[in-house]
Motif scaffolding. Structure first.
Motif, PDB file in Angstrom:
ATOM      1  N   TRP A  87      -2.196  58.650  -7.795  1.00 25.67           N
ATOM      2  CA  TRP A  87      -2.012  60.079  -8.035  1.00 25.67           C
ATOM      3  C   TRP A  87      -1.144  60.268  -9.283  1.00 25.67           C
ATOM      4  CZ3 TRP A  87      -4.808  63.840  -6.217  1.00 25.67           C
ATOM      5  CH2 TRP A  87      -4.393  65.161  -6.402  1.00 25.67           C
ATOM      6  N   PRO A  88      -1.394  61.301 -10.073  1.00 29.11           N
ATOM      7  CA  PRO A  88      -0.598  61.515 -11.293  1.00 29.11           C
ATOM      8  C   PRO A  88       0.901  61.545 -11.001  1.00 29.11           C
ATOM      9  CG  PRO A  88      -2.475  63.002 -11.249  1.00 29.11           C
ATOM     10  CD  PRO A  88      -2.451  62.318  -9.921  1.00 29.11           C
ATOM     11  N   GLY A  89       1.658  60.823 -11.829  1.00 31.76           N
ATOM     12  CA  GLY A  89       3.110  60.770 -11.671  1.00 31.76           C
ATOM     13  C   GLY A  89       3.606  59.651 -10.788  1.00 31.76           C
ATOM     14  N   SER A  90       2.690  58.895 -10.157  1.00 31.33           N
ATOM     15  CA  SER A  90       3.111  57.795  -9.286  1.00 31.33           C
ATOM     16  C   SER A  90       3.566  56.598 -10.111  1.00 31.33           C
ATOM     17  CB  SER A  90       1.960  57.380  -8.361  1.00 31.33           C
ATOM     18  OG  SER A  90       1.583  58.445  -7.518  1.00 31.33           O
ATOM     19  N   ARG A  91       4.531  55.883  -9.577  1.00 33.19           N
ATOM     20  CA  ARG A  91       5.024  54.673 -10.218  1.00 33.19           C
ATOM     21  C   ARG A  91       5.086  53.553  -9.196  1.00 33.19           C
ATOM     22  NH1 ARG A  91      10.658  56.245 -12.586  1.00 33.19           N
ATOM     23  NH2 ARG A  91      10.740  57.209 -10.507  1.00 33.19           N
ATOM     24  N   ILE A  92       4.788  52.345  -9.643  1.00 30.33           N
ATOM     25  CA  ILE A  92       4.802  51.192  -8.738  1.00 30.33           C
ATOM     26  C   ILE A  92       6.229  50.944  -8.248  1.00 30.33           C
ATOM     27  CG2 ILE A  92       4.384  48.715  -8.552  1.00 30.33           C
ATOM     28  CD1 ILE A  92       2.201  49.007 -10.614  1.00 30.33           C
ATOM     29  N   GLY A  93       6.388  50.843  -6.941  1.00 27.88           N
ATOM     30  CA  GLY A  93       7.688  50.542  -6.357  1.00 27.88           C
ATOM     31  C   GLY A  93       8.563  51.751  -6.094  1.00 27.88           C
ATOM     32  N   ALA A  94       8.171  52.927  -6.567  1.00 22.40           N
ATOM     33  CA  ALA A  94       8.978  54.126  -6.329  1.00 22.40           C
ATOM     34  C   ALA A  94       8.861  54.562  -4.868  1.00 22.40           C
ATOM     35  CB  ALA A  94       8.548  55.252  -7.254  1.00 22.40           C
ATOM     36  N   SER A  95       9.954  55.054  -4.313  1.00 23.19           N
ATOM     37  CA  SER A  95       9.964  55.427  -2.899  1.00 23.19           C
ATOM     38  C   SER A  95       9.540  56.877  -2.665  1.00 23.19           C
ATOM     39  CB  SER A  95      11.374  55.219  -2.320  1.00 23.19           C
ATOM     40  OG  SER A  95      12.325  55.988  -3.047  1.00 23.19           O
ATOM     41  N   ASN A  96       9.539  57.674  -3.701  1.00 23.63           N
ATOM     42  CA  ASN A  96       9.211  59.095  -3.528  1.00 23.63           C
ATOM     43  C   ASN A  96       8.070  59.514  -4.446  1.00 23.63           C
ATOM     44  OD1 ASN A  96      10.712  58.727  -5.818  1.00 23.63           O
ATOM     45  ND2 ASN A  96      11.899  60.618  -5.624  1.00 23.63           N
ATOM     46  N   ASN A  97       7.016  58.717  -4.459  1.00 19.53           N
ATOM     47  CA  ASN A  97       5.870  59.028  -5.317  1.00 19.53           C
ATOM     48  C   ASN A  97       5.188  60.316  -4.859  1.00 19.53           C
ATOM     49  OD1 ASN A  97       5.800  56.987  -7.283  1.00 19.53           O
ATOM     50  ND2 ASN A  97       4.914  55.532  -5.840  1.00 19.53           N
ATOM     51  N   PRO A  98       4.721  61.119  -5.805  1.00 20.69           N
ATOM     52  CA  PRO A  98       3.971  62.324  -5.423  1.00 20.69           C
ATOM     53  C   PRO A  98       2.641  61.954  -4.790  1.00 20.69           C
ATOM     54  CG  PRO A  98       3.860  61.972  -7.793  1.00 20.69           C
ATOM     55  CD  PRO A  98       4.853  60.970  -7.270  1.00 20.69           C
ATOM     56  N   GLU A  99       2.180  62.799  -3.892  1.00 14.75           N
ATOM     57  CA  GLU A  99       0.919  62.548  -3.202  1.00 14.75           C
ATOM     58  C   GLU A  99       0.043  63.796  -3.262  1.00 14.75           C
ATOM     59  OE1 GLU A  99       1.948  61.440   0.757  1.00 14.75           O
ATOM     60  OE2 GLU A  99       2.697  59.451   0.192  1.00 14.75           O
ATOM     61  N   GLY A 100      -1.256  63.567  -3.324  1.00 12.17           N
ATOM     62  CA  GLY A 100      -2.194  64.674  -3.331  1.00 12.17           C
ATOM     63  C   GLY A 100      -2.613  65.053  -1.923  1.00 12.17           C
ATOM     64  N   ALA A 101      -3.319  66.165  -1.836  1.00  9.88           N
ATOM     65  CA  ALA A 101      -3.798  66.654  -0.546  1.00  9.88           C
ATOM     66  C   ALA A 101      -5.187  67.247  -0.732  1.00  9.88           C
ATOM     67  CB  ALA A 101      -2.840  67.695   0.027  1.00  9.88           C
ATOM     68  N   VAL A 102      -5.891  67.402   0.374  1.00  9.92           N
ATOM     69  CA  VAL A 102      -7.230  67.974   0.321  1.00  9.92           C
ATOM     70  C   VAL A 102      -7.169  69.373  -0.294  1.00  9.92           C
ATOM     71  CG1 VAL A 102      -9.182  68.769   1.702  1.00  9.92           C
ATOM     72  CG2 VAL A 102      -8.024  66.635   2.299  1.00  9.92           C
ATOM     73  N   GLY A 103      -8.060  69.617  -1.245  1.00 10.28           N
ATOM     74  CA  GLY A 103      -8.111  70.901  -1.914  1.00 10.28           C
ATOM     75  C   GLY A 103      -7.443  70.917  -3.278  1.00 10.28           C
ATOM     76  N   GLN A 104      -6.573  69.912  -3.538  1.00  9.19           N
ATOM     77  CA  GLN A 104      -5.915  69.865  -4.835  1.00  9.19           C
ATOM     78  C   GLN A 104      -6.883  69.358  -5.903  1.00  9.19           C
ATOM     79  OE1 GLN A 104      -2.020  67.806  -3.478  1.00  9.19           O
ATOM     80  NE2 GLN A 104      -1.452  69.026  -5.287  1.00  9.19           N
ATOM     81  N   ARG A 105      -6.590  69.717  -7.146  1.00  3.14           N
ATOM     82  CA  ARG A 105      -7.429  69.286  -8.261  1.00  3.14           C
ATOM     83  C   ARG A 105      -6.692  68.262  -9.112  1.00  3.14           C
ATOM     84  NH1 ARG A 105     -10.810  74.530 -10.558  1.00  3.14           N
ATOM     85  NH2 ARG A 105     -11.890  75.019  -8.585  1.00  3.14           N
ATOM     86  N   VAL A 106      -7.459  67.365  -9.702  1.00  9.90           N
ATOM     87  CA  VAL A 106      -6.888  66.308 -10.525  1.00  9.90           C
ATOM     88  C   VAL A 106      -7.892  65.943 -11.615  1.00  9.90           C
ATOM     89  CG1 VAL A 106      -7.767  64.532  -8.941  1.00  9.90           C
ATOM     90  CG2 VAL A 106      -5.884  63.998 -10.505  1.00  9.90           C
ATOM     91  N   THR A 107      -7.390  65.666 -12.813  1.00 11.30           N
ATOM     92  CA  THR A 107      -8.252  65.254 -13.919  1.00 11.30           C
ATOM     93  C   THR A 107      -8.442  63.749 -13.887  1.00 11.30           C
ATOM     94  OG1 THR A 107      -7.467  67.085 -15.298  1.00 11.30           O
ATOM     95  CG2 THR A 107      -8.522  65.246 -16.425  1.00 11.30           C
ATOM     96  N   VAL A 108      -9.692  63.322 -13.871  1.00 10.13           N
ATOM     97  CA  VAL A 108     -10.005  61.893 -13.813  1.00 10.13           C
ATOM     98  C   VAL A 108     -11.115  61.571 -14.812  1.00 10.13           C
ATOM     99  CG1 VAL A 108      -9.355  61.692 -11.380  1.00 10.13           C
ATOM    100  CG2 VAL A 108     -11.727  62.210 -11.990  1.00 10.13           C
ATOM    101  N   VAL A 109     -11.286  60.272 -15.045  1.00  7.88           N
ATOM    102  CA  VAL A 109     -12.429  59.777 -15.808  1.00  7.88           C
ATOM    103  C   VAL A 109     -13.363  59.095 -14.815  1.00  7.88           C
ATOM    104  CG1 VAL A 109     -13.212  58.294 -17.684  1.00  7.88           C
ATOM    105  CG2 VAL A 109     -11.001  59.460 -17.856  1.00  7.88           C
ATOM    106  N   ARG A 110     -14.570  59.591 -14.688  1.00 10.24           N
ATOM    107  CA  ARG A 110     -15.525  59.051 -13.726  1.00 10.24           C
ATOM    108  C   ARG A 110     -16.643  58.318 -14.445  1.00 10.24           C
ATOM    109  NH1 ARG A 110     -19.655  63.258 -11.212  1.00 10.24           N
ATOM    110  NH2 ARG A 110     -20.798  61.294 -11.129  1.00 10.24           N
ATOM    111  N   ASP A 111     -17.246  57.353 -13.733  1.00 13.33           N
ATOM    112  CA  ASP A 111     -18.408  56.644 -14.263  1.00 13.33           C
ATOM    113  C   ASP A 111     -19.648  57.468 -13.948  1.00 13.33           C
ATOM    114  OD1 ASP A 111     -20.337  54.844 -15.080  1.00 13.33           O
ATOM    115  OD2 ASP A 111     -20.144  53.586 -13.292  1.00 13.33           O
ATOM    116  N   SER A 112     -20.440  57.751 -14.962  1.00 13.82           N
ATOM    117  CA  SER A 112     -21.625  58.587 -14.764  1.00 13.82           C
ATOM    118  C   SER A 112     -22.644  57.934 -13.834  1.00 13.82           C
ATOM    119  CB  SER A 112     -22.283  58.878 -16.116  1.00 13.82           C
ATOM    120  OG  SER A 112     -22.650  57.671 -16.775  1.00 13.82           O
ATOM    121  N   GLN A 113     -22.593  56.591 -13.710  1.00 12.48           N
ATOM    122  CA  GLN A 113     -23.553  55.905 -12.850  1.00 12.48           C
ATOM    123  C   GLN A 113     -22.935  55.383 -11.561  1.00 12.48           C
ATOM    124  OE1 GLN A 113     -26.015  53.087 -14.984  1.00 12.48           O
ATOM    125  NE2 GLN A 113     -25.953  54.294 -16.866  1.00 12.48           N
ATOM    126  N   GLY A 114     -21.654  55.630 -11.366  1.00 14.51           N
ATOM    127  CA  GLY A 114     -21.024  55.307 -10.087  1.00 14.51           C
ATOM    128  C   GLY A 114     -20.756  53.842  -9.838  1.00 14.51           C
TER     129      GLY A 114
END
Length: 219
Positions: free
Chosen positions: A120-147
């Motif tokens: 999830w955006p803003g997450s860091r490896i080893g951090a104890s309070n990483n932000p988490e997403g939830a159903v309904g939230q939007r996020v910008t990603v790069v997707r593979d057109s062929q999956g």
């Protein structure tokens, strides 16, 4: 021969970067491939390997598997990736130790995007309070057109592209170790014979004996 075995294991490990294997199952699958590579290298190779050197190559081989997986998804997304604003339609807690969420996404047309987003955006490896997403939230990603590969955050692509630079160096190290592991071992008979020849040479040197010369005939 040994290098070919580890290279094939690395190619199989690249499948970890696809949607065919869930991200939280990669560790188990990768461990099985890693163990199988050593067994195959010992059983099918001839002459018998130098086990210490072969073990060193085996311990380094997972790095090649990791780099191959990262290089695959980063190359695919760089060549045919599409930047989209996706919506979270499902959240799953992975099977790893600790909390690690994976997000099922849908595109602007409510079509399911193959694979899962594992960061999830803003997450860091080893951090104890990483932000988490939830159903309904939007996020910008790069997707593979062929999956073929999972969607990734745009900033993850820079990290993935850096892994390709390390692949040649790891291959060179593996090649050297495999070449040394393939050097034939001296058997006991050859070693004993060599020792006997050295002992005989030293004994002859101590006695000072010289080859006899034929005497000259008087006319």
């Amino acid at each position: 021969m040994y290098l070919a075995v580890f290279a094939i294991a690395g190619a199989i490990g690249a499948l970890a970067g696809t949607t065919w294997i869930r991200a939280d199952s990669v560790a188990v699958a990768g461990t099985l491939v890693w163990a199988g590579a050593l067994i195959v290298a010992v059983l099918v190779a001839s002459p018998p390997p130098r086990m210490f050197t072969l073990s060193m190559a085996w311990l380094i081989s997972p790095i090649l598997m990791f780099l191959a997986a990262g290089g695959l998804w980063s190359t695919v997304l760089d060549q045919r990736g599409e930047r989209v604003v996706a919506t979270v339609v499902g959240v799953r807690d992975g099977s790893e130790k600790g909390r690690h969420l994976y997000y099922a996404l849908a595109d602007q047309h409510d079509r399911r995007i193959p694979g899962e987003l594992g960061t999830w955006p803003g997450s860091r490896i080893g951090a104890s309070n990483n932000p988490e997403g939830a159903v309904g939230q939007r996020v910008t990603v790069v997707r593979d057109s062929q999956g073929l590969v999972d969607p990734r955050l745009p900033e993850e692509l820079e990290t993935g592209e850096g892994t390709l630079i390390l692949v040649p160096g790891v291959l060179v190290i593996l090649a050297v170790l495999c070449m040394l592991a393939g050097r034939p071992l001296l058997n006991d008979d050859a070693t004993a014979g060599s020792r006997r020849r050295r002992s005989a040479g030293r004994a002859a040197g101590k006695t000072g004996t010289r080859p006899r010369r034929k005497g000259r005939r008087d006319p």
